[in-house]
Design a protein around this motif. Structure first.
Motif, PDB file in Angstrom:
ATOM      1  N   ASN A  99      -6.183   5.991   0.294  1.00  0.00           N
ATOM      2  CA  ASN A  99      -5.115   4.985   0.265  1.00  0.00           C
ATOM      3  C   ASN A  99      -5.006   4.392  -1.127  1.00  0.00           C
ATOM      4  O   ASN A  99      -5.995   4.291  -1.863  1.00  0.00           O
ATOM      5  CB  ASN A  99      -5.385   3.867   1.274  1.00  0.00           C
ATOM      6  CG  ASN A  99      -5.348   4.361   2.700  1.00  0.00           C
ATOM      7  OD1 ASN A  99      -4.298   4.517   3.300  1.00  0.00           O
ATOM      8  ND2 ASN A  99      -6.523   4.619   3.264  1.00  0.00           N
ATOM      9  N   GLY A 147       3.718   2.584   4.413  1.00  0.00           N
ATOM     10  CA  GLY A 147       2.709   1.656   3.931  1.00  0.00           C
ATOM     11  C   GLY A 147       3.063   0.212   4.267  1.00  0.00           C
ATOM     12  O   GLY A 147       4.109  -0.076   4.853  1.00  0.00           O
ATOM     13  N   GLY A 181      -3.039   1.099  -3.422  1.00  0.00           N
ATOM     14  CA  GLY A 181      -2.380  -0.183  -3.273  1.00  0.00           C
ATOM     15  C   GLY A 181      -1.959  -0.741  -4.618  1.00  0.00           C
ATOM     16  O   GLY A 181      -2.385  -0.256  -5.673  1.00  0.00           O
ATOM     17  N   ILE A 225      -7.949   2.208  -2.215  1.00  0.00           N
ATOM     18  CA  ILE A 225      -8.537   1.722  -0.966  1.00  0.00           C
ATOM     19  C   ILE A 225      -9.264   2.902  -0.349  1.00  0.00           C
ATOM     20  O   ILE A 225      -8.651   3.760   0.286  1.00  0.00           O
ATOM     21  CB  ILE A 225      -7.466   1.190   0.003  1.00  0.00           C
ATOM     22  CG1 ILE A 225      -6.563   0.175  -0.679  1.00  0.00           C
ATOM     23  CG2 ILE A 225      -8.118   0.569   1.239  1.00  0.00           C
ATOM     24  CD1 ILE A 225      -5.350  -0.214   0.140  1.00  0.00           C
ATOM     25  N   THR A 263       0.851  -1.182   0.000  1.00  0.00           N
ATOM     26  CA  THR A 263       0.000   0.000   0.000  1.00  0.00           C
ATOM     27  C   THR A 263       0.893   1.239   0.000  1.00  0.00           C
ATOM     28  O   THR A 263       2.029   1.199   0.456  1.00  0.00           O
ATOM     29  CB  THR A 263      -0.933   0.046   1.227  1.00  0.00           C
ATOM     30  OG1 THR A 263      -0.134   0.075   2.427  1.00  0.00           O
ATOM     31  CG2 THR A 263      -1.861  -1.157   1.252  1.00  0.00           C
ATOM     32  N   SER A 294      -9.387  -4.925  -2.919  1.00  0.00           N
ATOM     33  CA  SER A 294      -9.638  -3.493  -2.783  1.00  0.00           C
ATOM     34  C   SER A 294     -10.938  -3.219  -2.031  1.00  0.00           C
ATOM     35  O   SER A 294     -10.994  -2.377  -1.126  1.00  0.00           O
ATOM     36  CB  SER A 294      -9.698  -2.842  -4.166  1.00  0.00           C
ATOM     37  OG  SER A 294     -10.112  -1.498  -4.081  1.00  0.00           O
TER      38      SER A 294
END
Length: 341
Positions: free
Chosen positions: A303, A230, A305, A299, A127, A332
């Motif tokens: 966020n 992350g 990823g 995310i 992430t 996700s």
């Protein structure tokens, strides 16, 4: 020279043969794969044209041809027919994520392990923390007279904690002072700005508490770094040794995969969805004989990823890409729900 429809079909037949068997395809085999619509002589002419265009190569003294990395790029961009997942395949992937109260770290770790096992590739799940993420709140939870838990909550919903022991008594007054101090100097501050220099400058204003609370500030710094870096999990690097066509470069490739920053740079980018790079398209010299498939995703709102697969050039892309897309979409969704909760 123009790549017409028939030459496209010839190239597709050569690539399909290579991906399925690893063997070069001759003109007779290609003619048969085209349903006998054209003669072997015509196919040989088309193969000669594809060779001149740099799309196929002749391995050693073989009469057949294999695709070049440029030919594979044309195949992936224009010719590959991705196979939709069956209901059963979707159910199998869904079952991998059938957990109650999922932990984000465990989800990413398990995802890396499962993908490595099912694809035979080295896998990375990670992430990324956007620069806009800041500290939302710092909380101190006393456990005993000299032990407490520091909790840092970031604006993107990520929470990190650490147990700390001190050599002084944790009176309610000391705990209240430090918690107010930490939130007063860190709440709302971008994680990128929380450096050792920033905290050292802040520590001066603690006055008489500075000598004994400096260690707690260091712990907060470590937690902020963890959030900013992350999550990262890498699995299955040694699986690459099982491929004959990768053993020559295996040592350099394993060295690359052991360097977290280099691998993160490999899978990080500004495009969503699945991206495939073949051989020399990769910037890393260690990957000139490899394929890298990266699926990036969101995310929630704050966020990002990515999932990366590193393996031989000869992969079943038609099957692998749809599975990775669905796998990523499911991961996700679950991570988004977890962070929102």
């Amino acid at each position: 020279m123009e790549l017409d429809g028939r030459k496209m079909r010839v190239l597709s037949a050569i690539v399909d043969t290579y991906l399925a068997t690893g063997e070069p395809a001759g003109s007779k085999l290609v003619a048969e794969m085209l349903g006998g619509e054209v003669s072997s002589a015509t196919v040989r002419n088309d193969m000669a044209a594809l060779f001149e265009m740099g799309l196929i190569e002749q391995p050693h003294t073989s009469a057949g041809r294999v695709p070049s990395h440029l030919g594979l790029r044309v195949y992936l961009d224009k010719l590959v027919h991705y196979r939709p997942l069956s209901v059963q395949e979707r159910r199998e992937i869904d079952a991998m994520f059938n957990v109650r109260d999922p932990d984000p770290d465990r989800l990413l770790e398990d995802a890396a392990e499962v993908l490595s096992e099912t694809t035979g590739c080295a896998t990375v799940t990670t992430t990324f923390t956007p620069k806009s993420v800041s500290v939302r709140h710092v909380e101190l939870i006393p456990v005993s007279d000299r032990t407490l838990v520091i909790v840092v909550v970031a604006s993107n919903g990520v929470i990190k904690n650490k147990v700390c022991r001190v050599d002084f008594s944790l009176t309610p007054r000391v705990v209240e002072f430090f918690q107010n101090f930490a939130n007063g100097h860190l709440a709302g501050v971008s994680l990128n700005k929380i450096t050792t220099q920033y905290l050292n400058a802040a520590a001066i204003s603690m006055g008489e508490y500075s000598p004994m609370l400096g260690g707690l500030l260091s712990s907060i710094y470590e937690l902020c770094r963890e959030i900013n870096d992350g999550q990262y999990y890498q699995r299955g690097a040694t699986r690459l040794l099982e491929y004959d066509d990768m053993r020559q470069e295996a040592r350099e490739l394993l060295s690359l995969l052991s360097r977290r920053r280099d691998v993160i740079n490999l899978v990080w980018g500004d495009k969503d969805g699945v991206q495939i790079t073949i051989g020399k398209e990769n910037n890393n010299e260690e990957l000139t004989g490899s394929a890298v498939i990266v699926s990036r995703y969101n995310i929630g709102q704050d966020n990002l990823g990515a999932i990366g697969l590193i393996g031989p050039v000869r992969l079943d892309y038609a099957r692998l890409v749809p599975r990775l897309e669905y796998f990523t979409k499911t991961l996700s969704k679950l991570l988004t729900e977890t962070f929102e909760d």
